[in-house]
Design a protein around this motif. Structure first.
Motif, PDB file in Angstrom:
ATOM      1  N   TYR A  12      55.306   5.166  81.635  1.00 12.88           N
ATOM      2  CA  TYR A  12      53.941   4.717  81.368  1.00 12.88           C
ATOM      3  C   TYR A  12      53.864   3.251  80.944  1.00 12.88           C
ATOM      4  CZ  TYR A  12      52.918   9.626  81.834  1.00 12.88           C
ATOM      5  OH  TYR A  12      52.809  10.891  82.342  1.00 12.88           O
ATOM      6  N   SER A  13      54.950   2.515  81.098  1.00 11.74           N
ATOM      7  CA  SER A  13      54.941   1.114  80.675  1.00 11.74           C
ATOM      8  C   SER A  13      54.000   0.269  81.525  1.00 11.74           C
ATOM      9  CB  SER A  13      56.358   0.535  80.711  1.00 11.74           C
ATOM     10  OG  SER A  13      56.921   0.645  82.006  1.00 11.74           O
ATOM     11  N   ARG A  14      53.884   0.564  82.820  1.00  7.94           N
ATOM     12  CA  ARG A  14      52.961  -0.201  83.663  1.00  7.94           C
ATOM     13  C   ARG A  14      51.513   0.116  83.304  1.00  7.94           C
ATOM     14  NH1 ARG A  14      55.637  -2.617  88.084  1.00  7.94           N
ATOM     15  NH2 ARG A  14      57.822  -2.807  87.433  1.00  7.94           N
ATOM     16  N   LEU A  15      51.253   1.356  82.891  1.00  7.61           N
ATOM     17  CA  LEU A  15      49.907   1.701  82.427  1.00  7.61           C
ATOM     18  C   LEU A  15      49.559   0.935  81.162  1.00  7.61           C
ATOM     19  CD1 LEU A  15      49.833   5.587  82.855  1.00  7.61           C
ATOM     20  CD2 LEU A  15      48.755   3.880  84.318  1.00  7.61           C
ATOM     21  N   GLU A  16      50.539   0.807  80.300  1.00  6.36           N
ATOM     22  CA  GLU A  16      50.295   0.094  79.044  1.00  6.36           C
ATOM     23  C   GLU A  16      49.949  -1.365  79.308  1.00  6.36           C
ATOM     24  OE1 GLU A  16      52.145   0.112  74.537  1.00  6.36           O
ATOM     25  OE2 GLU A  16      53.403   0.666  76.242  1.00  6.36           O
ATOM     26  N   LEU A  17      50.534  -1.945  80.347  1.00  5.75           N
ATOM     27  CA  LEU A  17      50.205  -3.325  80.701  1.00  5.75           C
ATOM     28  C   LEU A  17      48.755  -3.441  81.159  1.00  5.75           C
ATOM     29  CD1 LEU A  17      53.425  -4.370  82.658  1.00  5.75           C
ATOM     30  CD2 LEU A  17      52.746  -5.110  80.365  1.00  5.75           C
ATOM     31  N   TRP A  19      46.138  -1.062  80.398  1.00  5.55           N
ATOM     32  CA  TRP A  19      45.166  -0.587  79.411  1.00  5.55           C
ATOM     33  C   TRP A  19      45.394  -1.136  78.003  1.00  5.55           C
ATOM     34  CZ3 TRP A  19      41.537   1.020  82.219  1.00  5.55           C
ATOM     35  CH2 TRP A  19      41.712   1.885  83.289  1.00  5.55           C
ATOM     36  N   GLY A  20      46.648  -1.362  77.652  1.00 11.95           N
ATOM     37  CA  GLY A  20      46.963  -1.698  76.273  1.00 11.95           C
ATOM     38  C   GLY A  20      47.339  -0.436  75.505  1.00 11.95           C
ATOM     39  N   PRO A  22      46.359   0.938  72.482  1.00 13.71           N
ATOM     40  CA  PRO A  22      45.327   1.855  71.962  1.00 13.71           C
ATOM     41  C   PRO A  22      44.714   2.740  73.046  1.00 13.71           C
ATOM     42  CG  PRO A  22      45.046  -0.332  71.031  1.00 13.71           C
ATOM     43  CD  PRO A  22      46.058  -0.465  72.121  1.00 13.71           C
ATOM     44  N   ALA A  23      44.458   2.180  74.221  1.00 16.93           N
ATOM     45  CA  ALA A  23      43.867   2.968  75.301  1.00 16.93           C
ATOM     46  C   ALA A  23      44.848   4.019  75.805  1.00 16.93           C
ATOM     47  CB  ALA A  23      43.443   2.058  76.443  1.00 16.93           C
ATOM     48  N   LEU A  24      46.128   3.656  75.915  1.00 15.43           N
ATOM     49  CA  LEU A  24      47.126   4.618  76.363  1.00 15.43           C
ATOM     50  C   LEU A  24      47.252   5.769  75.372  1.00 15.43           C
ATOM     51  CD1 LEU A  24      49.090   5.191  78.638  1.00 15.43           C
ATOM     52  CD2 LEU A  24      50.837   3.919  77.392  1.00 15.43           C
ATOM     53  N   GLU A  25      47.171   5.449  74.097  1.00 13.88           N
ATOM     54  CA  GLU A  25      47.193   6.506  73.081  1.00 13.88           C
ATOM     55  C   GLU A  25      45.967   7.401  73.203  1.00 13.88           C
ATOM     56  OE1 GLU A  25      49.584   7.413  70.989  1.00 13.88           O
ATOM     57  OE2 GLU A  25      50.801   5.907  72.022  1.00 13.88           O
ATOM     58  N   ARG A  26      44.835   6.818  73.543  1.00 19.09           N
ATOM     59  CA  ARG A  26      43.620   7.620  73.752  1.00 19.09           C
ATOM     60  C   ARG A  26      43.823   8.609  74.896  1.00 19.09           C
ATOM     61  NH1 ARG A  26      40.363  10.926  73.818  1.00 19.09           N
ATOM     62  NH2 ARG A  26      38.165  10.765  74.349  1.00 19.09           N
ATOM     63  N   LEU A  27      44.440   8.163  75.971  1.00 16.61           N
ATOM     64  CA  LEU A  27      44.685   9.039  77.114  1.00 16.61           C
ATOM     65  C   LEU A  27      45.686  10.137  76.764  1.00 16.61           C
ATOM     66  CD1 LEU A  27      44.883   6.351  79.945  1.00 16.61           C
ATOM     67  CD2 LEU A  27      42.972   7.866  79.419  1.00 16.61           C
ATOM     68  N   ARG A  28      46.704   9.787  76.012  1.00 19.27           N
ATOM     69  CA  ARG A  28      47.693  10.787  75.608  1.00 19.27           C
ATOM     70  C   ARG A  28      47.086  11.864  74.724  1.00 19.27           C
ATOM     71  NH1 ARG A  28      52.195   6.193  74.223  1.00 19.27           N
ATOM     72  NH2 ARG A  28      53.279   6.187  76.238  1.00 19.27           N
ATOM     73  N   ALA A  29      46.068  11.493  73.971  1.00 19.62           N
ATOM     74  CA  ALA A  29      45.429  12.446  73.061  1.00 19.62           C
ATOM     75  C   ALA A  29      44.301  13.232  73.720  1.00 19.62           C
ATOM     76  CB  ALA A  29      44.885  11.696  71.841  1.00 19.62           C
ATOM     77  N   VAL A 253      38.782   5.607  78.324  1.00 20.73           N
ATOM     78  CA  VAL A 253      39.312   4.413  77.639  1.00 20.73           C
ATOM     79  C   VAL A 253      38.254   3.347  77.409  1.00 20.73           C
ATOM     80  CG1 VAL A 253      41.599   4.821  78.615  1.00 20.73           C
ATOM     81  CG2 VAL A 253      40.053   3.219  79.737  1.00 20.73           C
ATOM     82  N   SER A 254      37.041   3.595  77.887  1.00 16.98           N
ATOM     83  CA  SER A 254      36.001   2.552  77.799  1.00 16.98           C
ATOM     84  C   SER A 254      35.707   2.123  76.377  1.00 16.98           C
ATOM     85  CB  SER A 254      34.719   3.018  78.477  1.00 16.98           C
ATOM     86  OG  SER A 254      34.200   4.180  77.839  1.00 16.98           O
ATOM     87  N   ALA A 255      35.873   3.017  75.429  1.00 17.41           N
ATOM     88  CA  ALA A 255      35.566   2.687  74.040  1.00 17.41           C
ATOM     89  C   ALA A 255      36.617   1.796  73.391  1.00 17.41           C
ATOM     90  CB  ALA A 255      35.404   3.970  73.215  1.00 17.41           C
ATOM     91  N   VAL A 256      37.800   1.741  74.014  1.00 16.67           N
ATOM     92  CA  VAL A 256      38.891   0.974  73.378  1.00 16.67           C
ATOM     93  C   VAL A 256      39.391  -0.166  74.252  1.00 16.67           C
ATOM     94  CG1 VAL A 256      39.709   2.792  71.850  1.00 16.67           C
ATOM     95  CG2 VAL A 256      40.531   2.706  74.200  1.00 16.67           C
TER      96      VAL A 256
END
Length: 261
Positions: A12-17, A19-20, A22-29, A253-256
């Motif tokens: 998920y490192s490319r996703l983090e690039l 979204w960032g 916080p957004a990736l954590e939102r998706l994981r949750a 992820v729109s909120a973050v």
């Protein structure tokens, strides 16, 4: 070749690039429910999993058939005859071993929607961040739309992809803005009758093609809300599933994430 920058990469490192963190954590949750693991649904689930969604609720009462191989992410000669939710669960866990999956091996019927959604909510301690309708039966689609509107649950429904060939004419919009989609036409009429005021859908604005073999065009659903069996291009349902997954992920992820998505 310099491999130094690849040593820290993860799934998920490319996703983090993009979204960032916080957004990736939102998706994981997040918890996303997908009803239907066919051409649209299975490809949507795959994209959601690869996109970082941490928990998925899957609903489908069918088994993989040979005719599914042209478009469904779970359909291979080796999976024919197996339960769709079983194969879909295996795919999710093969992509992301820590993903949580809650599977219901059952068809979605209008009269059972309230009970099914209650059971699903109980299974995830009441957390349901988005619902995707990728089923075919009109009566059940309407019952799901009513439930989502009543509970204010984020929701998107897939409309018809049969006898369509041009993915550039796919659009996410209100059910009341659709055109050239016989399934959406029926849904529009029934939404007005039932007082459903808001329903986001993915619909094709392309005129349905006439089948060269039978001369049939996209027919209206029968009295039970079932659609006739029609031709489907190999690429269109997967694109529809990917588009719906993109809508779900961008909404979550729109909120973050700064800026419009």
């Amino acid at each position: 070749m310099d491999h130094e920058n690849t040593t820290a990469e993860t799934a998920y490192s490319r996703l983090e690039l993009v979204w960032g963190t916080p957004a990736l954590e939102r998706l994981r949750a997040a918890t996303v429910m997908v009803l239907g693991c066919g051409g649209v649904g299975s490809n949507c689930v795959e994209a959601l999993t690869r996109g970082g969604i941490g928990r998925l609720i899957l609903v489908d009462g069918d088994e993989v058939a040979p005719s599914n191989i042209n478009r469904q992410a779970i359909a291979f000669p080796a999976t024919v005859g197996r339960r769709k939710v079983e194969v879909m669960t295996e795919m999710v866990r093969a992509i992301n071993p820590v993903a949580e999956v809650v599977a219901f091996d059952r068809f979605v019927r209008a009269e059972d929607v309230e009970g099914l959604m209650s059971e699903a909510l109980d299974a995830v301690d009441g957390q349901l961040d988005f619902v995707v309708d990728a089923i075919d039966t009109v009566s059940a689609k309407l019952a799901l739309a009513q439930w989502a509107e009543h509970t204010a649950t984020p929701f998107i429904a897939s409309m018809g992809g049969a006898n369509k060939l041009d993915p550039s004419q796919l659009r996410i919009c209100s059910i009341f803005d659709t055109a050239n989609d016989p399934l959406a036409r029926t849904m529009r009429k029934e939404c007005r009758k039932r007082g459903i005021c808001k329903l986001t859908v993915l619909s094709s604005f392309e005129q349905p093609r006439t089948l060269p073999v039978s001369g049939a065009t996209m027919g209206e659903p029968d009295a039970e809300g079932r659609r006739p069996v029609l031709g489907t291009a190999s690429y269109l349902p997967p694109i529809m599933g990917q588009m719906i997954a993109g809508h779900v992920i961008r909404t979550l992820v729109s909120a973050v994430v700064d800026g419009e998505l």
